[in-house]
Design a protein around this motif. Sequence first.
Motif, PDB file in Angstrom:
ATOM      1  N   THR A  32      -5.940  -0.128   7.486  1.00 14.48           N
ATOM      2  CA  THR A  32      -7.197  -0.393   6.237  1.00 14.48           C
ATOM      3  C   THR A  32      -7.031  -2.033   5.578  1.00 14.48           C
ATOM      4  OG1 THR A  32      -6.983   1.785   5.701  1.00 14.48           O
ATOM      5  CG2 THR A  32      -8.234   1.518   7.419  1.00 14.48           C
ATOM      6  N   GLU A  33      -6.248  -1.605   4.901  1.00 16.62           N
ATOM      7  CA  GLU A  33      -5.957  -2.979   3.954  1.00 16.62           C
ATOM      8  C   GLU A  33      -5.911  -4.394   4.435  1.00 16.62           C
ATOM      9  OE1 GLU A  33      -7.447  -2.576   0.923  1.00 16.62           O
ATOM     10  OE2 GLU A  33      -7.838  -0.483   1.657  1.00 16.62           O
ATOM     11  N   GLY A  34      -5.418  -4.558   5.659  1.00 21.11           N
ATOM     12  CA  GLY A  34      -5.577  -5.455   6.076  1.00 21.11           C
ATOM     13  C   GLY A  34      -6.492  -6.380   6.194  1.00 21.11           C
TER      14      GLY A  34
ATOM     15  N   LEU B 106      -8.386 -15.722  16.077  1.00 22.53           N
ATOM     16  CA  LEU B 106      -8.165 -14.650  15.097  1.00 22.53           C
ATOM     17  C   LEU B 106      -7.422 -14.027  14.496  1.00 22.53           C
ATOM     18  CD1 LEU B 106     -10.823 -12.850  13.439  1.00 22.53           C
ATOM     19  CD2 LEU B 106     -10.576 -11.475  16.116  1.00 22.53           C
ATOM     20  N   LEU B 107      -6.730 -13.464  13.469  1.00 22.80           N
ATOM     21  CA  LEU B 107      -6.059 -13.967  13.486  1.00 22.80           C
ATOM     22  C   LEU B 107      -6.135 -12.430  12.694  1.00 22.80           C
ATOM     23  CD1 LEU B 107      -4.836 -16.477  14.168  1.00 22.80           C
ATOM     24  CD2 LEU B 107      -3.468 -16.668  12.364  1.00 22.80           C
ATOM     25  N   TYR B 108      -4.947 -10.987  12.993  1.00 25.75           N
ATOM     26  CA  TYR B 108      -5.043 -10.501  11.613  1.00 25.75           C
ATOM     27  C   TYR B 108      -3.739  -9.376  10.686  1.00 25.75           C
ATOM     28  CZ  TYR B 108      -4.990  -5.172  10.075  1.00 25.75           C
ATOM     29  OH  TYR B 108      -4.924  -3.594   9.179  1.00 25.75           O
ATOM     30  N   LYS B 109      -3.342  -9.767  10.181  1.00 30.20           N
ATOM     31  CA  LYS B 109      -2.345  -9.217   9.331  1.00 30.20           C
ATOM     32  C   LYS B 109      -2.682  -7.693   8.546  1.00 30.20           C
ATOM     33  CE  LYS B 109       1.352 -10.915   6.246  1.00 30.20           C
ATOM     34  NZ  LYS B 109       2.530 -10.314   6.537  1.00 30.20           N
ATOM     35  N   SER B 110      -1.947  -6.688   8.191  1.00 28.60           N
ATOM     36  CA  SER B 110      -1.606  -6.016   7.976  1.00 28.60           C
ATOM     37  C   SER B 110      -0.972  -5.859   6.461  1.00 28.60           C
ATOM     38  CB  SER B 110      -1.105  -4.489   8.548  1.00 28.60           C
ATOM     39  OG  SER B 110       0.521  -5.450   8.404  1.00 28.60           O
ATOM     40  N   ALA B 111      -1.789  -4.907   5.559  1.00 29.57           N
ATOM     41  CA  ALA B 111      -0.459  -4.595   4.506  1.00 29.57           C
ATOM     42  C   ALA B 111       0.742  -4.273   5.169  1.00 29.57           C
ATOM     43  CB  ALA B 111      -1.465  -4.175   4.114  1.00 29.57           C
TER      44      ALA B 111
ATOM     45  N   ASN C  41       5.869   0.368   2.082  1.00 31.64           N
ATOM     46  CA  ASN C  41       7.760   0.606   2.951  1.00 31.64           C
ATOM     47  C   ASN C  41       8.479  -0.803   3.453  1.00 31.64           C
ATOM     48  OD1 ASN C  41       7.380   3.007   1.548  1.00 31.64           O
ATOM     49  ND2 ASN C  41       7.620   4.073   2.822  1.00 31.64           N
ATOM     50  N   GLY C  42       7.605  -2.007   3.068  1.00 30.66           N
ATOM     51  CA  GLY C  42       8.550  -2.989   3.300  1.00 30.66           C
ATOM     52  C   GLY C  42       8.450  -3.514   5.016  1.00 30.66           C
ATOM     53  N   VAL C  43       7.279  -2.703   5.508  1.00 29.99           N
ATOM     54  CA  VAL C  43       7.480  -3.089   6.610  1.00 29.99           C
ATOM     55  C   VAL C  43       5.374  -3.417   7.023  1.00 29.99           C
ATOM     56  CG1 VAL C  43       6.574  -1.865   9.224  1.00 29.99           C
ATOM     57  CG2 VAL C  43       8.534  -1.369   7.654  1.00 29.99           C
TER      58      VAL C  43
ATOM     59  N   VAL D 197       0.461  -1.678   0.240  1.00 26.75           N
ATOM     60  CA  VAL D 197       0.709  -0.083  -0.081  1.00 26.75           C
ATOM     61  C   VAL D 197       1.168   1.636  -0.068  1.00 26.75           C
ATOM     62  CG1 VAL D 197      -1.998  -1.548   1.247  1.00 26.75           C
ATOM     63  CG2 VAL D 197      -0.039  -0.030   2.905  1.00 26.75           C
ATOM     64  N   ASP D 198       0.568   2.371   0.160  1.00 27.02           N
ATOM     65  CA  ASP D 198       0.851   3.419  -0.386  1.00 27.02           C
ATOM     66  C   ASP D 198       1.065   4.588   1.112  1.00 27.02           C
ATOM     67  OD1 ASP D 198       1.675   2.835  -3.165  1.00 27.02           O
ATOM     68  OD2 ASP D 198      -0.584   3.353  -3.757  1.00 27.02           O
ATOM     69  N   SER D 199       0.188   4.170   1.786  1.00 30.44           N
ATOM     70  CA  SER D 199       0.209   5.019   3.020  1.00 30.44           C
ATOM     71  C   SER D 199       0.395   4.304   4.780  1.00 30.44           C
ATOM     72  CB  SER D 199      -0.857   5.856   2.938  1.00 30.44           C
ATOM     73  OG  SER D 199      -2.236   5.240   2.805  1.00 30.44           O
ATOM     74  N   LEU D 200       0.359   5.007   5.676  1.00 33.24           N
ATOM     75  CA  LEU D 200       0.315   3.929   6.593  1.00 33.24           C
ATOM     76  C   LEU D 200      -1.023   3.801   7.121  1.00 33.24           C
ATOM     77  CD1 LEU D 200       2.292   3.255   9.154  1.00 33.24           C
ATOM     78  CD2 LEU D 200       1.901   5.469   9.944  1.00 33.24           C
ATOM     79  N   SER D 201      -2.176   4.759   6.726  1.00 35.91           N
ATOM     80  CA  SER D 201      -3.233   4.703   7.211  1.00 35.91           C
ATOM     81  C   SER D 201      -4.031   2.576   6.339  1.00 35.91           C
ATOM     82  CB  SER D 201      -4.036   5.469   7.188  1.00 35.91           C
ATOM     83  OG  SER D 201      -3.961   5.718   5.577  1.00 35.91           O
ATOM     84  N   GLU D 202      -3.236   3.039   5.116  1.00 40.05           N
ATOM     85  CA  GLU D 202      -3.695   1.509   4.625  1.00 40.05           C
ATOM     86  C   GLU D 202      -3.637   1.006   4.882  1.00 40.05           C
ATOM     87  OE1 GLU D 202      -2.635   3.174   0.343  1.00 40.05           O
ATOM     88  OE2 GLU D 202      -4.523   3.491  -0.131  1.00 40.05           O
TER      89      GLU D 202
END
Length: 501
Positions: free
Chosen positions: A54-56, A93-98, A101-103, A46-51
């Motif tokens: 939210t895109e996780g 219940l697992l959550y994985k973020s998008a 910048n590689g993080v 993704v292109d931003s920290l918020s995404e």
Amino acid sequence: MKLLKLSAVAALSCALSISANAAETKPKRELKNNMMVKTNIVPGEVDSLSEMFTEGMFYGRIRTNYFKWDWKNDDTAATGNKDNEAFGLGGSLLYKSASYNGVSAMAGFYFTSSPIAALRQDEADIKYVKAGKDTFSRYQISTTGVWEYSVLAEANIQYEVSKTKVIAGRQIFESFLTKSNDTKMIPNTFEAVVLETKELAKTKIRGAYITAQKLRDHTTFHDVITFKDEAGNSWANNDDSAVHKGLSYQNFVTAGEDVNHELIVIDLHNTSIENLKVDVTYGSVPGVVSSITGELNYKIALSGGYSLTPGVRYMNQMDNGGGAVGGATLKGTLAIDKAPATNLGYKDRYTLDSSLWMARLVLKKGAFKAKIAYSAVEDAADIVAPWRGFPTGGYTRAMAQYNWYANTKTAAAELHYDFNKAGLITGFSAMARYAIQNFDEAKQAAGVQADSNILHVDLRENFGNGLYAKIRVGLVSADSRVSGVEKDSYNEYRFELNYLF
């Protein structure tokens, strides 16, 4: 009545499966034959920290496990055996973020309970529970009487650049020595920093610095090798079935050694030579024990679409000070707090120097797979590996068996057939394994079991839409101990139901 209760649970899980998205041609996750999760779809860049958040993606799992253990001789006074059963209902219940910048980051919350009193042992009898003990926490029940618990078993951050990544925090780390072994309710996880790189062609190199471990039936993370805690509680710290009981908290203190330890694992996987897989693993608990293991598997194409893969594995274990504390046997019967009149069948009381070798042949074609294997442990010390990796796994280990005691020799044969892949029965596969285990009778005084034969059968069904079921049966026929007591024969039955969403 028990079957009716199990049927009710199965019906509930089937009902939950209706909500699954059947339109997906490829599910987010699926279960492999060993009921370990394979993740097919993960969040992208993704292109931003918020995404990044939210895109996780969320991953859910509802699961049940039932265990029945039937000893041939359950005369508790004479053998210490007691027939037992256990039932677990829970999930994760697992959550994985998008990735930004590689993080990226992920967290996994797990829960298990034993809600049906008729399908579990009385609180006073939990010490007798065998395979089903991982549906609850023995330590928690013994201290609070509570039969359910939850734990944040995974919580980590990852940074990836090019073909290299670093993962720090609570995580699953699958290696020769360490496994999640996620076949019960909650996986075996580690607090660690892991570095992985694939910069070299056809080569993967990893290094893990592990500071703590959470076994499947534990609510907290603990030392990687120390048995018992300061108060002497046997269900605290590392109480794995394969733990070295001589490496206890009190014995480390008596020897003037540290009770806090780390586990270092470095491994390499290479496929530079066509059809040849090369694996090398180094493991060390500094100041206690270390090992280096090499494995080769070479695939040979045969006529008619068959392939034959010979494989060999050799493990050399080196004493780094643990032998002087815990002694040569995993049962702790030769540790510094014991006073045996002899070495109980072991050649050297205070050493962990030992080795293990094994070989196998794997024949495959389409839905069919057959394997024969053999393993032998040096007549020296037992092999120390209480991190659910199982040194003989994939070769001669059968369900619930530990065949890496000194001077143990095992021959095994296995057949697997995927009826779904063959187009015969949708979603169904079966496996049968037979192992002949030859233990050293001279070491029975140290706690080693009698010779035994085991038939292990797995029946697995993928109903689709994220619903899976598995039946496992283990039939063990063992000789009587040298003392004349029949102690090691039993039948074991397991039923597992999973729903992924």
